[in-house]
Scaffold this motif. Sequence first.
Motif, short mmCIF file in Angstrom:
data_model
loop_
_atom_site.label_atom_id
_atom_site.label_comp_id
_atom_site.label_asym_id
_atom_site.label_seq_id
_atom_site.Cartn_x
_atom_site.Cartn_y
_atom_site.Cartn_z
N ARG A 3 0.82 -1.22 0.00
CA ARG A 3 0.00 0.00 0.00
C ARG A 3 0.85 1.27 0.00
N ASP A 4 1.92 1.28 0.79
CA ASP A 4 2.77 2.46 0.86
C ASP A 4 3.40 2.76 -0.50
N GLU A 7 0.74 4.10 -2.86
CA GLU A 7 0.39 5.50 -2.61
C GLU A 7 1.47 6.43 -3.13
N LYS A 8 2.73 6.01 -3.07
CA LYS A 8 3.81 6.80 -3.68
C LYS A 8 3.65 6.83 -5.20
N VAL A 10 0.80 6.67 -6.73
CA VAL A 10 -0.33 7.58 -6.97
C VAL A 10 0.18 9.02 -6.99
N VAL A 31 -8.41 8.81 -2.94
CA VAL A 31 -8.21 7.82 -1.88
C VAL A 31 -7.90 6.46 -2.52
N VAL A 32 -7.28 5.60 -1.73
CA VAL A 32 -6.91 4.27 -2.20
C VAL A 32 -7.62 3.23 -1.33
N THR A 77 -11.79 7.27 -5.99
CA THR A 77 -11.22 6.13 -5.30
C THR A 77 -10.50 5.26 -6.31
N ARG A 80 -6.56 -0.46 -5.55
CA ARG A 80 -5.16 -0.88 -5.63
C ARG A 80 -4.96 -2.24 -6.29
#
Length: 124
Positions: A3-4, A7-8, A10, A31-32, A77, A80
């Motif tokens: 997830r981290d 998000e990077k 994104v 948002v993810v 949204t 992922r």
Amino acid sequence: MNRDDFEKAVARAIEEIPDEFRSKMENVQVVVEDFPDSYTLRSIGAHSKWELLGFYEGVPVDRRSFFDIPGLPARITLFRRPIIRAAASPWAVVRTIREVLLHELGHHLGFEEDALEELEGRSE
């Protein structure tokens, strides 16, 4: 991709969106989530949690009226796991995210599906 890292990716994809469209994201929350919930799937007629890569919630800019509550952000949204699967390779994730973001941003701007396809082709 965890997830981290996603998000990077994104954040990087947002930076790669052309300025003329990125400037339209001022009041749009990104948002993810790992997958869409069952309500979202039903609302668009999807049958599998893998079908949906992104989802726009809000009133498109071209359909807002004086009576809409000002200040409430629209929401995009990104899902992922379906995006990672659709990207087919780790280095294609940012590109896939950017394409999904542009598509959903197009919904925010009130574009019809054919205009969204043109927009997506322009981002490549």
